[in-house]
Write a protein that holds these residues in place. Structure first.
Motif, PDB file in Angstrom:
ATOM      1  N   GLU A 260       0.839  -1.206   0.000  1.00  0.00           N
ATOM      2  CA  GLU A 260       0.000   0.000   0.000  1.00  0.00           C
ATOM      3  C   GLU A 260       0.873   1.255   0.000  1.00  0.00           C
ATOM      4  OE1 GLU A 260      -3.321  -0.763   2.618  1.00  0.00           O
ATOM      5  OE2 GLU A 260      -3.259   1.377   3.147  1.00  0.00           O
ATOM      6  N   ARG A 261       1.942   1.206   0.802  1.00  0.00           N
ATOM      7  CA  ARG A 261       2.871   2.345   0.828  1.00  0.00           C
ATOM      8  C   ARG A 261       4.295   1.818   0.929  1.00  0.00           C
ATOM      9  NH1 ARG A 261      -0.156   6.860   4.504  1.00  0.00           N
ATOM     10  NH2 ARG A 261       1.561   8.177   3.856  1.00  0.00           N
ATOM     11  N   VAL A 262       5.193   2.500   0.225  1.00  0.00           N
ATOM     12  CA  VAL A 262       6.604   2.114   0.252  1.00  0.00           C
ATOM     13  C   VAL A 262       7.404   3.313   0.764  1.00  0.00           C
ATOM     14  CG1 VAL A 262       8.581   1.378  -1.133  1.00  0.00           C
ATOM     15  CG2 VAL A 262       6.295   0.483  -1.635  1.00  0.00           C
ATOM     16  N   LEU A 263       8.083   3.118   1.891  1.00  0.00           N
ATOM     17  CA  LEU A 263       8.813   4.200   2.543  1.00  0.00           C
ATOM     18  C   LEU A 263      10.305   3.971   2.335  1.00  0.00           C
ATOM     19  CD1 LEU A 263       6.793   3.897   5.866  1.00  0.00           C
ATOM     20  CD2 LEU A 263       6.311   5.446   3.956  1.00  0.00           C
ATOM     21  N   VAL A 264      10.977   4.957   1.769  1.00  0.00           N
ATOM     22  CA  VAL A 264      12.387   4.783   1.423  1.00  0.00           C
ATOM     23  C   VAL A 264      13.255   5.514   2.447  1.00  0.00           C
ATOM     24  CG1 VAL A 264      14.124   5.146  -0.369  1.00  0.00           C
ATOM     25  CG2 VAL A 264      11.748   4.640  -1.000  1.00  0.00           C
ATOM     26  N   VAL A 265      14.163   4.755   3.079  1.00  0.00           N
ATOM     27  CA  VAL A 265      15.083   5.360   4.048  1.00  0.00           C
ATOM     28  C   VAL A 265      16.240   5.993   3.280  1.00  0.00           C
ATOM     29  CG1 VAL A 265      16.584   4.920   6.026  1.00  0.00           C
ATOM     30  CG2 VAL A 265      14.469   3.611   5.755  1.00  0.00           C
ATOM     31  N   PRO A 266      16.379   7.305   3.353  1.00  0.00           N
ATOM     32  CA  PRO A 266      17.413   7.955   2.547  1.00  0.00           C
ATOM     33  C   PRO A 266      18.787   7.861   3.216  1.00  0.00           C
ATOM     34  CG  PRO A 266      16.076   9.609   3.688  1.00  0.00           C
ATOM     35  CD  PRO A 266      15.589   8.270   4.141  1.00  0.00           C
ATOM     36  N   HIS A 267      19.707   7.225   2.539  1.00  0.00           N
ATOM     37  CA  HIS A 267      21.097   7.214   3.019  1.00  0.00           C
ATOM     38  C   HIS A 267      21.947   8.107   2.116  1.00  0.00           C
ATOM     39  CE1 HIS A 267      20.336   3.956   5.870  1.00  0.00           C
ATOM     40  NE2 HIS A 267      19.735   3.289   4.908  1.00  0.00           N
ATOM     41  N   GLY A 268      21.257   8.864   1.236  1.00  0.00           N
ATOM     42  CA  GLY A 268      21.980   9.806   0.377  1.00  0.00           C
ATOM     43  C   GLY A 268      22.515   9.189  -0.896  1.00  0.00           C
ATOM     44  N   HIS A 269      21.962   8.040  -1.303  1.00  0.00           N
ATOM     45  CA  HIS A 269      22.511   7.367  -2.481  1.00  0.00           C
ATOM     46  C   HIS A 269      21.624   7.489  -3.715  1.00  0.00           C
ATOM     47  CE1 HIS A 269      25.969   5.391  -0.632  1.00  0.00           C
ATOM     48  NE2 HIS A 269      25.260   5.618   0.454  1.00  0.00           N
ATOM     49  N   VAL A 270      20.331   7.388  -3.495  1.00  0.00           N
ATOM     50  CA  VAL A 270      19.405   7.369  -4.627  1.00  0.00           C
ATOM     51  C   VAL A 270      18.252   8.291  -4.266  1.00  0.00           C
ATOM     52  CG1 VAL A 270      18.249   5.760  -6.199  1.00  0.00           C
ATOM     53  CG2 VAL A 270      19.790   4.856  -4.457  1.00  0.00           C
ATOM     54  N   SER A 271      17.711   8.969  -5.252  1.00  0.00           N
ATOM     55  CA  SER A 271      16.556   9.799  -4.918  1.00  0.00           C
ATOM     56  C   SER A 271      15.318   8.900  -4.809  1.00  0.00           C
ATOM     57  CB  SER A 271      16.360  10.892  -5.962  1.00  0.00           C
ATOM     58  OG  SER A 271      16.285  10.286  -7.212  1.00  0.00           O
ATOM     59  N   VAL A 272      14.353   9.369  -4.054  1.00  0.00           N
ATOM     60  CA  VAL A 272      13.151   8.571  -3.804  1.00  0.00           C
ATOM     61  C   VAL A 272      12.302   8.537  -5.079  1.00  0.00           C
ATOM     62  CG1 VAL A 272      11.049   8.420  -2.423  1.00  0.00           C
ATOM     63  CG2 VAL A 272      13.192   9.204  -1.373  1.00  0.00           C
ATOM     64  N   PRO A 273      12.033   7.359  -5.620  1.00  0.00           N
ATOM     65  CA  PRO A 273      11.267   7.284  -6.870  1.00  0.00           C
ATOM     66  C   PRO A 273       9.815   7.727  -6.687  1.00  0.00           C
ATOM     67  CG  PRO A 273      12.073   5.103  -6.186  1.00  0.00           C
ATOM     68  CD  PRO A 273      12.379   6.045  -5.080  1.00  0.00           C
ATOM     69  N   ASN A 274       9.193   8.085  -7.794  1.00  0.00           N
ATOM     70  CA  ASN A 274       7.749   8.369  -7.756  1.00  0.00           C
ATOM     71  C   ASN A 274       7.057   7.128  -7.220  1.00  0.00           C
ATOM     72  OD1 ASN A 274       8.279  10.719  -8.989  1.00  0.00           O
ATOM     73  ND2 ASN A 274       7.894   9.949 -11.071  1.00  0.00           N
ATOM     74  N   ASN A 275       5.938   7.280  -6.670  1.00  0.00           N
ATOM     75  CA  ASN A 275       5.114   6.245  -6.033  1.00  0.00           C
ATOM     76  C   ASN A 275       5.749   5.595  -4.797  1.00  0.00           C
ATOM     77  OD1 ASN A 275       6.686   4.042  -7.009  1.00  0.00           O
ATOM     78  ND2 ASN A 275       5.523   4.033  -8.930  1.00  0.00           N
ATOM     79  N   CYS A 276       6.872   6.157  -4.344  1.00  0.00           N
ATOM     80  CA  CYS A 276       7.409   5.789  -3.034  1.00  0.00           C
ATOM     81  C   CYS A 276       7.438   7.079  -2.196  1.00  0.00           C
ATOM     82  CB  CYS A 276       8.829   5.249  -3.132  1.00  0.00           C
ATOM     83  SG  CYS A 276       8.956   3.739  -4.091  1.00  0.00           S
ATOM     84  N   GLU A 277       7.636   6.919  -0.881  1.00  0.00           N
ATOM     85  CA  GLU A 277       7.696   8.108  -0.022  1.00  0.00           C
ATOM     86  C   GLU A 277       9.006   8.118   0.736  1.00  0.00           C
ATOM     87  OE1 GLU A 277       4.017   8.446   2.519  1.00  0.00           O
ATOM     88  OE2 GLU A 277       3.518   6.673   1.334  1.00  0.00           O
ATOM     89  N   ASN A 278       9.404   9.333   1.110  1.00  0.00           N
ATOM     90  CA  ASN A 278      10.605   9.471   1.930  1.00  0.00           C
ATOM     91  C   ASN A 278      10.245   9.104   3.382  1.00  0.00           C
ATOM     92  OD1 ASN A 278      12.653  10.576   3.610  1.00  0.00           O
ATOM     93  ND2 ASN A 278      13.320  11.810   1.851  1.00  0.00           N
ATOM     94  N   TYR A 279      10.990   8.166   3.947  1.00  0.00           N
ATOM     95  CA  TYR A 279      10.735   7.696   5.326  1.00  0.00           C
ATOM     96  C   TYR A 279      10.780   8.855   6.318  1.00  0.00           C
ATOM     97  CZ  TYR A 279      12.006   5.167   9.702  1.00  0.00           C
ATOM     98  OH  TYR A 279      12.077   4.687  10.988  1.00  0.00           O
ATOM     99  N   GLU A 280      11.722   9.802   6.089  1.00  0.00           N
ATOM    100  CA  GLU A 280      11.854  10.926   7.016  1.00  0.00           C
ATOM    101  C   GLU A 280      10.608  11.817   6.968  1.00  0.00           C
ATOM    102  OE1 GLU A 280      14.064  11.272   9.327  1.00  0.00           O
ATOM    103  OE2 GLU A 280      15.258   9.568   8.673  1.00  0.00           O
ATOM    104  N   ASP A 281      10.067  12.011   5.765  1.00  0.00           N
ATOM    105  CA  ASP A 281       8.830  12.811   5.655  1.00  0.00           C
ATOM    106  C   ASP A 281       7.672  12.100   6.345  1.00  0.00           C
ATOM    107  OD1 ASP A 281      10.321  14.521   4.176  1.00  0.00           O
ATOM    108  OD2 ASP A 281       9.539  13.866   2.219  1.00  0.00           O
ATOM    109  N   PHE A 282       7.656  10.775   6.185  1.00  0.00           N
ATOM    110  CA  PHE A 282       6.596   9.970   6.810  1.00  0.00           C
ATOM    111  C   PHE A 282       6.627  10.161   8.331  1.00  0.00           C
ATOM    112  CE2 PHE A 282       5.082   5.787   8.457  1.00  0.00           C
ATOM    113  CZ  PHE A 282       3.810   5.775   7.880  1.00  0.00           C
TER     114      PHE A 282
END
Ligand code: AMP
Length: 538
Positions: free
Chosen positions: A135-157
């Motif tokens: 339903e939702r995909v949360l991406v933990v940013p370690h500074g390597h890849v930008s968060v793709p469309n249809n995923c969310e930034n874990y920090e924003d979450f």
């Protein structure tokens, strides 16, 4: 008459509260994917784990919903270890090394609702994306890849969770975490760990004859957080307020030794393969690391060779051999030498430490021979069975596998073992001839079946053969159908469609005939003996 004590549920919430209130200044250090070190404190884990719990509740998490993680060992994974279960959800750690089809099967079978994924592991998610439905995909940013469309930034979450988190009522018997085992043939099976089991397992790991973890320790879980809860160490270290050092994706011996030296690690855990590498590094680079204190090591998952115990002792790394399974949370026995055996001489002590230990308190072991329970004589062997408060009583939605439990409530491990008169367990063999490479399971039968699906292969046997680095690697030995031709490259390509790279046999051999037992089964013992000295570079 009942006791007059409170009926206080054993859940992960008081563990998180304790760390946040009493050990908020103790550090949690993470090796980041880019090799740098990230530092935070239990105070941060406390705040952010509750923020995650709150954000999940606001996102509609209902009790028992599964939240999957595709993450390495680091602080954000610890947040998930607590944040998901204390919100009433179930943390489902995904093994990022599995083949995409297997991973997709597991996600679908578990009906995982949300996913938290490291940015560096997005390719793994991409490989299963078309087959799964988060339903939702949360991406933990370690500074390597930008968060793709249809995923969310874990920090924003997390940042979206404004207001206070209020713990839901948690029953100690409800599931807190979930992990699939691929230790047997057939489909992977899910084990659901209850809050109560995890709490009792953590208390056990603090025992002096177990891992003896305390707030004086600096603990390094070198076992993956996606396999059997990293052997429970993230829960135990948090409970006692031990500084935690998480190695991220970097489990090479040099990185481990740098962390042990730089962060003053006193306790580390991992499979023997890790420690074989560490021993080689220490021997090959004398004086490179200045580690003047004793480092306690918990090692298991496959047998610890005596040469490793002796070799690491010379460098002040003291291994305690342990045995356990995904189904046993996992720690079920530890191999310390009892005080009543302390006079038995050095060689004998190494023999004892080479065994898989005596059962932890509340864990019971028995060996079942052909005519019932085998005597504790160190010779009679049979299938090892186990029971206890942190041993699985069933698999997740898999009623057809109930043959793994006996009528009187013991779990059949599939390991062949002996128990000696002092109660020490020795694993003799694995009944299903599984291959364990670098701490990961490879099913010989699954590969054999795939090989035999080729029209030119009459029969195939896959065995584990000793390997200097991975302990064991698969070797495939086949008989061609008469008059037909097939070469190794073709078979490799066939397997590549179904298996991950590390599961593939490293060599493909052909023979005229394979040995069989009297009832026509493959006699793998004989093959293993025949190829025991196989040189991998030939
Ligand atoms: P897993 O469920 O992947 O953790 O694998 C559990 C299996 O690993 C056990 O059933 C054993 O076959 C094997 N294992 C675990 N610890 C040891 C050990 N110390 N020595 C030998 N085999 C072990």
């Amino acid at each position: 008459m009942l006791g007059t004590m409170m009926n206080f549920p054993l859940t992960l919430a008081p563990i998180l509260e304790r760390a946040g209130k009493l050990f908020s200044k103790v550090e949690v250090v993470s090796r980041l994917p880019g090799l740098g070190l990230g530092r935070c404190k239990y105070g941060d884990i406390y705040r952010r784990a509750r923020q995650l719990a709150h954000a999940l509740q606001l996102a509609g998490l209902k009790p028992g919903d599964r939240v999957a993680t595709l993450m390495w060992n680091h602080a954000q994974h610890v947040e998930a270890y607590f944040g998901i279960p204390v919100a009433g959800g179930i943390l489902h750690t995904l093994n990022l090394r599995l083949h995409a089809n297997e991973l997709a099967y597991i996600v679908t079978h578990a009906r995982d609702r949300y996913l938290i994924v490291d940015d560096v592991l997005l390719p793994v998610y991409e490989s299963i994306r078309s087959q799964v439905d988060f339903e939702r995909v949360l991406v933990v940013p370690h500074g390597h890849v930008s968060v793709p469309n249809n995923c969310e930034n874990y920090e924003d979450f997390l940042a979206g969770a404004i207001g206070d988190f209020i713990y839901p009522d948690l029953d100690e018997n409800q599931a807190a975490t979930m992990c699939f085992t691929s230790g047997t043939t057939g489909k992977p099976k899910g084990v659901l760990y209850s809050h109560r089991a995890l709490v009792l397992h953590s208390l056990n790991e603090c025992a002096a004859d177990s891992f003896c973890l305390s707030q004086n320790d600096v603990a390094l879980p070198g076992s993956s957080m996606f396999h059997a809860n990293a052997w429970g160490i993230p829960f135990t270290a948090t409970m006692v307020g031990a500084k935690m050092v998480l190695p991220g994706p970097h489990l090479d011996p040099e990185s481990l030794l740098d962390l042990i030296e730089g962060e003053s690690v006193t306790f580390a855990a991992g499979v023997p393969t890790l420690w074989l590498g560490v021993l080689a590094a220490l021997e090959n680079h004398p004086g490179r690391w200045n580690i003047s204190w004793t480092v306690r090591i918990g090692a298991g998952g496959s047998a610890v060779p005596e040469s490793l115990l002796r070799g690491l002792d010379r460098f002040g790394f003291h291994i305690t051999h342990l045995w356990g399974m995904t189904e046993t949370a996992p720690l079920a026995s530890t191999g310390f030498v009892k005080s009543t055996l302390a006079q038995c001489g050095e060689d004998h002590q190494y023999k004892i430490r080479g065994k898989q230990g005596i059962p932890s308190p509340f864990v019971e072991l028995r060996v079942m021979g052909p005519s019932g329970e085998a005597p504790w004589d160190g010779v009679s062997y049979g299938e090892l069975e186990v029971r206890g408060p942190w041993v699985a009583a069933s698999y997740f939605e898999s009623p057809e596998t109930c043959d793994r439990w006996t009528d009187d409530g013991w779990f059949k491990t599939g390991d062949i073992a002996t128990i000696d008169s002092e109660g020490y367990l020795k694993i003799v063999d694995r009944s299903k001839d599984l291959i364990k490479s670098g701490g990961e399971w490879i099913s010989s039968v699954d590969i054999e079946n795939a090989l035999m699906a080729h029209p030119a292969v009459r029969e195939a046997a896959v065995i584990g053969v000793p390997h200097p680095k991975w302990q064991e690697r698969p070797l495939a030995i086949m008989v061609r159908k008469e008059g037909m031709e097939v070469q190794a490259d073709e078979l490799r390509a066939l397997l590549a469609a179904q298996f991950a790279k590390w599961q593939m046999p490293d060599a493909f051999l052909f023979t005229n005939e394979l040995p069989h037992t009297s009832v026509g089964k493959l006699l793998k013992l004989e093959l293993r003996q025949q190829y025991a000295n196989w040189k991998w570079d030939q």
